[in-house]
Design a protein around this motif. Structure first.
Motif, short mmCIF file in Angstrom:
data_model
loop_
_atom_site.label_atom_id
_atom_site.label_comp_id
_atom_site.label_asym_id
_atom_site.label_seq_id
_atom_site.Cartn_x
_atom_site.Cartn_y
_atom_site.Cartn_z
N ASN A 7 42.49 92.72 51.20
CA ASN A 7 42.97 93.08 49.63
C ASN A 7 43.65 91.53 49.67
O ASN A 7 43.69 91.38 48.32
CB ASN A 7 44.43 93.96 50.05
CG ASN A 7 43.87 95.49 49.86
OD1 ASN A 7 42.32 96.26 50.29
ND2 ASN A 7 44.50 96.41 50.88
N CYS A 8 44.09 90.80 50.58
CA CYS A 8 44.53 89.09 50.14
C CYS A 8 43.22 88.30 49.85
O CYS A 8 43.84 87.30 49.49
CB CYS A 8 44.78 89.16 51.67
SG CYS A 8 46.60 89.40 51.80
N THR A 9 42.06 88.69 50.22
CA THR A 9 41.05 87.91 49.90
C THR A 9 41.48 87.09 47.59
O THR A 9 40.82 88.04 47.33
CB THR A 9 39.80 87.65 50.24
OG1 THR A 9 39.75 88.30 51.94
CG2 THR A 9 38.37 86.72 50.23
N GLY A 10 41.46 85.74 48.26
CA GLY A 10 40.88 85.10 47.04
C GLY A 10 42.79 85.73 45.96
O GLY A 10 43.07 85.25 45.26
N THR A 25 28.77 80.62 59.96
CA THR A 25 29.08 80.11 58.59
C THR A 25 30.25 78.92 58.84
O THR A 25 30.76 80.15 58.42
CB THR A 25 29.06 80.89 57.76
OG1 THR A 25 28.06 81.98 57.45
CG2 THR A 25 28.53 80.35 56.46
N ALA A 26 30.45 77.92 58.52
CA ALA A 26 31.61 77.01 58.40
C ALA A 26 32.01 77.46 56.86
O ALA A 26 30.85 76.73 56.12
CB ALA A 26 30.93 76.03 58.89
N GLY A 27 32.44 76.75 56.53
CA GLY A 27 33.64 76.63 55.63
C GLY A 27 33.87 77.63 54.09
O GLY A 27 34.10 78.25 53.52
N LYS A 28 33.62 79.24 55.07
CA LYS A 28 32.81 80.27 54.18
C LYS A 28 34.94 80.83 53.65
O LYS A 28 34.94 81.16 52.52
CB LYS A 28 32.36 81.46 55.24
CG LYS A 28 32.28 82.60 54.76
CD LYS A 28 31.50 83.54 55.78
CE LYS A 28 30.10 84.43 54.47
NZ LYS A 28 31.74 85.06 54.14
N ASP A 29 36.01 80.25 54.58
CA ASP A 29 37.55 80.88 54.25
C ASP A 29 37.51 80.19 53.18
O ASP A 29 37.81 80.82 51.89
CB ASP A 29 37.96 80.40 55.53
CG ASP A 29 38.24 81.05 56.11
OD1 ASP A 29 37.24 82.51 56.20
OD2 ASP A 29 38.15 80.86 57.57
N LEU A 30 37.09 78.79 53.41
CA LEU A 30 37.70 78.24 51.72
C LEU A 30 36.48 78.62 50.81
O LEU A 30 36.77 78.79 49.40
CB LEU A 30 36.98 76.22 51.67
CG LEU A 30 37.17 75.67 50.52
CD1 LEU A 30 38.44 75.42 50.45
CD2 LEU A 30 36.65 74.08 51.15
N VAL A 31 35.06 78.79 50.69
CA VAL A 31 34.39 79.36 49.67
C VAL A 31 35.18 80.47 49.02
O VAL A 31 35.17 80.63 47.80
CB VAL A 31 33.13 79.81 49.46
CG1 VAL A 31 31.78 80.31 49.53
CG2 VAL A 31 32.50 78.48 50.43
N VAL A 32 35.67 81.57 49.59
CA VAL A 32 36.01 82.96 49.52
C VAL A 32 37.40 82.62 48.93
O VAL A 32 38.48 83.97 48.81
CB VAL A 32 35.36 84.16 50.14
CG1 VAL A 32 34.34 84.62 50.45
CG2 VAL A 32 36.04 84.03 51.40
N ASP A 33 37.71 81.33 49.35
CA ASP A 33 39.55 81.42 48.94
C ASP A 33 40.42 82.42 49.98
O ASP A 33 41.02 83.12 49.21
CB ASP A 33 39.94 81.46 47.18
CG ASP A 33 41.02 80.96 47.00
OD1 ASP A 33 42.14 80.31 47.41
OD2 ASP A 33 41.46 81.34 45.76
N LYS A 34 39.86 82.18 51.57
CA LYS A 34 40.51 83.18 52.12
C LYS A 34 41.86 82.49 52.76
O LYS A 34 41.87 81.16 53.03
CB LYS A 34 40.05 83.34 53.70
CG LYS A 34 40.78 84.43 54.28
CD LYS A 34 39.71 84.75 56.24
CE LYS A 34 38.75 86.17 54.96
NZ LYS A 34 38.06 86.76 55.95
N THR A 35 42.96 83.13 52.48
CA THR A 35 44.66 81.76 53.16
C THR A 35 43.88 82.25 54.97
O THR A 35 43.83 82.86 55.13
CB THR A 35 45.49 83.29 53.27
OG1 THR A 35 45.63 83.54 51.41
CG2 THR A 35 46.90 82.01 53.31
#
Length: 357
Positions: free
Chosen positions: A223-226, A298-308
């Protein structure tokens, strides 16, 4: 990067260290008292390498061969997992279960379970079924987490994810099967342990992965992604439930099945909560400092999906400092145990803090 004052205020008021665990145990001797952190007074900056390189790791203050311990315990667990989940009818589902379950992995959770059993004086054999159960459930969570409807990932432990090999339908069922079999295996394969302790362990594990644990964290994470307005309190909730709950259960199961007293179980519960949060803080750091090849995912995936993440909210330097404090506070919970028996848990805490992937 947030200011040091904000960091200090947050750490001092971190709710997980001030509130009891939300669940109720099946046995009176397993409870959830309040506890307060006593973080290190030093505010000295800690370099990223202190968490991200093995060269800086302080594995144990006692003479202890951590590498030998890891190899020995991993071999025991891998053998037990291989024997527990054999290929039988229908073969496809068992092959899918085995594909992810035996794909490698650090086996941190099973090792924590075994080490917690042994620190309270229990034999390794008492913890092996539970150690396998937590690894089965962890593997289930990875299979489901990688699905297109969740994190939609193609790589896990350096191999194609389960649904990429067997299809989404079989991957869902493989995760379901591992979840169900975990409880069956722990309940039927645990020997020479009092039935009430097995029952308590089953209850702990169920709570850790349901709506009071892993599922709750996963739902809030989705729910918080993005969402650009996610704060530290919500981030704490996600990771205490999504990641730390199963690590906590691993330790608590071992302590219960090993015959630990109420006080011992709760000391180890506190230890486990802190290393559980530590695990996720380091995971967040690795995601922004390592490559996909180094991580095996997969590295950097949190940044791509704007995850906190912790580096996003605190800045990388403060996230590293917080990880080190969690590690020290976790190990402080082991002070009243026999140093030789505590050495594996202390070393595992250091390993979690200093791991490379």
């Amino acid at each position: 990067m947030r200011s040091m004052n904000l960091m200090d205020a947050w750490v001092q008021n971190l709710s997980i260290f001030k509130q009891p665990h939300p669940s109720k145990s099946l046995l009176g001797f397993i409870n959830h008292p309040r506890f307060e952190p006593v973080f290190l007074k030093s505010r000295k900056a800690i370099g990223v390498s202190a968490v991200l390189t093995g060269e800086e790791a302080r594995i144990s203050t006692q003479p202890f061969n951590f590498n030998a311990y890891v190899v020995e315990k991993a071999n025991h667990v891998n053998k037990a997992l291989d024997e527990a989940v054999a290929v039988r009818n229908p073969p496809m589902i068992h092959e899918a279960m085995r594909y992810s379950l035996l794909a490698g992995g650090k086996r941190v959770r099973p090792m924590l379970c075994i080490a917690a059993c042994e620190i309270v004086g229990g034999p390794q054999a008492a913890a092996i079924p539970a150690a396998c159960a937590v690894e089965m459930i962890h593997t289930m969570s990875l299979i489901h987490d990688d699905l297109p409807c969740m994190d939609n990932d193609d790589l896990r432990r350096g191999k194609p994810t389960n649904h990429k090999v067997f299809g989404e339908d079989v991957a869902v069922l493989a995760g379901d099967a591992l979840l169900a079999f975990a409880f069956e295996f722990m309940a039927t394969a645990t020997e020479e342990v009092a039935p009430e302790r097995i029952l308590a362990a089953v209850g702990e594990l169920a709570k850790a992965i349901g709506t009071e644990g892993l599922v709750a964290g996963q739902v809030v994470d989705i729910n918080c992604t993005g969402d650009a307005n996610v704060g530290l309190d919500t981030l704490e909730f996600i990771h205490i439930h999504k990641t730390a709950a199963l690590l906590e259960a691993s330790v608590v199961l071992g302590a219960i099945l090993g015959g630990g007293s109420s006080d011992q179980v709760e000391k180890l519960r506190t230890f486990a909560r802190k290393i559980g949060l530590l695990f996720q803080v380091v995971d967040d750091i690795l995601d922004v400092t390592k490559s996909s090849e180094e991580l095996g995912k997969t590295a950097g995936k949190d940044l791509v999906v704007d995850k906190t993440t912790y580096p996003k909210l605190l800045g990388l330097e403060k996230a590293v400092e917080f990880a080190e404090k969690l590690n020290e506070e976790a190990k402080a919970q082991l002070a009243e145990f026999d140093p030789d028996k505590a050495a594996p848990l202390a070393a595992l805490a250091d390993y979690i803090a200093h791991r490379q992937n």
